[in-house]
Design a protein around this motif. Structure first.
Motif, PDB file in Angstrom:
ATOM      1  N   LEU A 209      -1.726 -10.693  -5.959  1.00  0.00           N
ATOM      2  CA  LEU A 209      -1.830 -11.282  -4.621  1.00  0.00           C
ATOM      3  C   LEU A 209      -1.510 -10.250  -3.550  1.00  0.00           C
ATOM      4  N   LEU A 210      -0.465  -9.463  -3.767  1.00  0.00           N
ATOM      5  CA  LEU A 210      -0.084  -8.450  -2.781  1.00  0.00           C
ATOM      6  C   LEU A 210      -1.186  -7.400  -2.647  1.00  0.00           C
ATOM      7  N   ARG A 211      -1.766  -7.002  -3.759  1.00  0.00           N
ATOM      8  CA  ARG A 211      -2.800  -5.962  -3.711  1.00  0.00           C
ATOM      9  C   ARG A 211      -4.101  -6.483  -3.127  1.00  0.00           C
ATOM     10  N   MET A 212      -4.324  -7.781  -3.223  1.00  0.00           N
ATOM     11  CA  MET A 212      -5.494  -8.362  -2.546  1.00  0.00           C
ATOM     12  C   MET A 212      -5.367  -8.199  -1.035  1.00  0.00           C
ATOM     13  N   VAL A 213      -4.141  -8.380  -0.530  1.00  0.00           N
ATOM     14  CA  VAL A 213      -3.913  -8.178   0.912  1.00  0.00           C
ATOM     15  C   VAL A 213      -3.969  -6.695   1.258  1.00  0.00           C
ATOM     16  N   ALA A 214      -3.397  -5.862   0.395  1.00  0.00           N
ATOM     17  CA  ALA A 214      -3.300  -4.438   0.683  1.00  0.00           C
ATOM     18  C   ALA A 214      -4.628  -3.707   0.495  1.00  0.00           C
ATOM     19  N   GLY A 215      -5.545  -4.296  -0.279  1.00  0.00           N
ATOM     20  CA  GLY A 215      -6.782  -3.605  -0.639  1.00  0.00           C
ATOM     21  C   GLY A 215      -7.752  -3.442   0.501  1.00  0.00           C
TER      22      GLY A 215
ATOM     23  N   LEU B 240      12.695 -12.597  -3.156  1.00  0.00           N
ATOM     24  CA  LEU B 240      13.084 -13.404  -4.312  1.00  0.00           C
ATOM     25  C   LEU B 240      11.871 -13.855  -5.111  1.00  0.00           C
ATOM     26  N   LEU B 241      10.791 -14.197  -4.422  1.00  0.00           N
ATOM     27  CA  LEU B 241       9.564 -14.599  -5.106  1.00  0.00           C
ATOM     28  C   LEU B 241       9.003 -13.473  -5.972  1.00  0.00           C
ATOM     29  N   MET B 242       9.326 -12.234  -5.607  1.00  0.00           N
ATOM     30  CA  MET B 242       8.831 -11.086  -6.365  1.00  0.00           C
ATOM     31  C   MET B 242       9.808 -10.638  -7.451  1.00  0.00           C
TER      32      MET B 242
ATOM     33  N   ARG C 143       0.837  -1.206   0.000  1.00  0.00           N
ATOM     34  CA  ARG C 143       0.000   0.000   0.000  1.00  0.00           C
ATOM     35  C   ARG C 143       0.873   1.257   0.000  1.00  0.00           C
ATOM     36  N   PHE C 144       1.946   1.239   0.787  1.00  0.00           N
ATOM     37  CA  PHE C 144       2.852   2.392   0.820  1.00  0.00           C
ATOM     38  C   PHE C 144       3.473   2.620  -0.559  1.00  0.00           C
ATOM     39  N   VAL C 145       3.942   1.553  -1.190  1.00  0.00           N
ATOM     40  CA  VAL C 145       4.561   1.660  -2.517  1.00  0.00           C
ATOM     41  C   VAL C 145       3.570   2.223  -3.526  1.00  0.00           C
ATOM     42  N   ASP C 146       2.351   1.711  -3.511  1.00  0.00           N
ATOM     43  CA  ASP C 146       1.337   2.173  -4.465  1.00  0.00           C
ATOM     44  C   ASP C 146       0.969   3.638  -4.234  1.00  0.00           C
TER      45      ASP C 146
ATOM     46  N   ALA D 246       1.038 -11.730 -11.511  1.00  0.00           N
ATOM     47  CA  ALA D 246       0.257 -12.562 -10.582  1.00  0.00           C
ATOM     48  C   ALA D 246       0.636 -12.258  -9.139  1.00  0.00           C
ATOM     49  N   ARG D 247       1.931 -12.031  -8.890  1.00  0.00           N
ATOM     50  CA  ARG D 247       2.378 -11.705  -7.534  1.00  0.00           C
ATOM     51  C   ARG D 247       1.854 -10.343  -7.112  1.00  0.00           C
ATOM     52  N   LYS D 248       1.838  -9.375  -8.026  1.00  0.00           N
ATOM     53  CA  LYS D 248       1.280  -8.055  -7.717  1.00  0.00           C
ATOM     54  C   LYS D 248      -0.181  -8.167  -7.324  1.00  0.00           C
TER      55      LYS D 248
END
Length: 246
Positions: A240-246, A203-205, A124-127, A236-238
């Motif tokens: 997943l991250l945005r689902m958590v951040a949303g 690394l996964l990202m 969220r901070f990055v976005d 796909a990783r983005k």
């Protein structure tokens, strides 16, 4: 809004001196064996934004990290990491950057959702701030490399920084794993078991690391410089991250 709640955990920015003190005490537990006489604090704390992840049911602090925003690579020598790595290769990076530091999870709390919420807060901070590169030092516990040879061999084989960004040696005591393990073939399972969770996520990202680890006896760690260009994160990783951040 940089606060985030998922399930039983909530992340938020530290707002008071007491919040920052709580983060420093958790860092002391994680990096200095809870030595009350050696509170983990430094000159970078006043410059950073401090994030806390708390158990919403108990109010316990279970994770913390700090962020140091930079306008671009021209400011890279103002970072914590620049004390240990020669980072001139990053000075021409034009976009906004942020250094993540002192990431730690309370040793009594092992729920993987804690790490997910922390990365959701980071996302969220990055976005919201338009960050284009995330970087920092990823730490292995202890200063003896022998326990992590497979992990270092895997980093050498698959995850070294591109030459245009590669940090050079600056610290007096380093383990040159890319050189020493040039012919080593890692056992993938042992390598991932030895990899710190924070580094594993980088690394996964699509993150990358320096070709050497710094021996930090002050914090009793081995650490590698770690970088991640936001545009390089797989789609796909983005999501997943945005689902958590949303």
């Amino acid at each position: 809004m940089l606060s985030l709640r998922k399930g039983r955990y909530v992340s938020r920015l530290a707002e008071t001196a007491a919040d920052i003190r709580a983060a420093q005490e958790l860092r002391t537990l994680a990096f200095r064996n809870g030595d009350a006489a050696a509170l983990d604090q430094d000159q970078f704390d006043p410059l950073c934004k401090h994030f806390l992840v708390e158990d919403a049911r108990t109010g316990d602090l279970v994770c913390c990290f700090r962020l140091l925003p930079l306008r671009g690579g021209a400011e890279i020598n103002q970072s914590y990491s620049a004390q240990y790595y020669e980072l001139s290769a990053l000075q021409d990076f034009a976009g906004p950057m942020v250094e993540m530091g002192r990431f730690c999870i309370h040793p009594d709390h092992r729920d993987p959702d804690i790490l997910r919420v922390a990365w959701g807060a980071m996302t969220r901070f990055v976005d919201e701030t338009g960050v284009e590169m995330l970087f920092g030092c990823s730490s292995f516990k202890g200063t003896e490399a022998d326990a992590y040879m497979d992990a270092f061999a895997l980093l050498k084989e698959k995850h070294l920084a591109p030459k245009r960004f590669l940090p050079r040696i600056k610290a007096p005591n380093v383990f040159r794993f890319a050189q020493k393990l040039r012919r080593a073939k890692p056992d993938a399972k042992r390598a991932m078991l030895g990899m710190p969770p924070l580094l594993r996520t980088y690394l996964l990202m699509g993150g990358w690391v320096s070709d050497h680890a710094v021996v930090d006896r002050d914090l009793n760690t081995l650490h590698v410089f770690t970088g991640l260009e936001i545009k390089a994160i797989p789609a796909a990783r983005k999501r997943l991250l945005r689902m958590v951040a949303g």
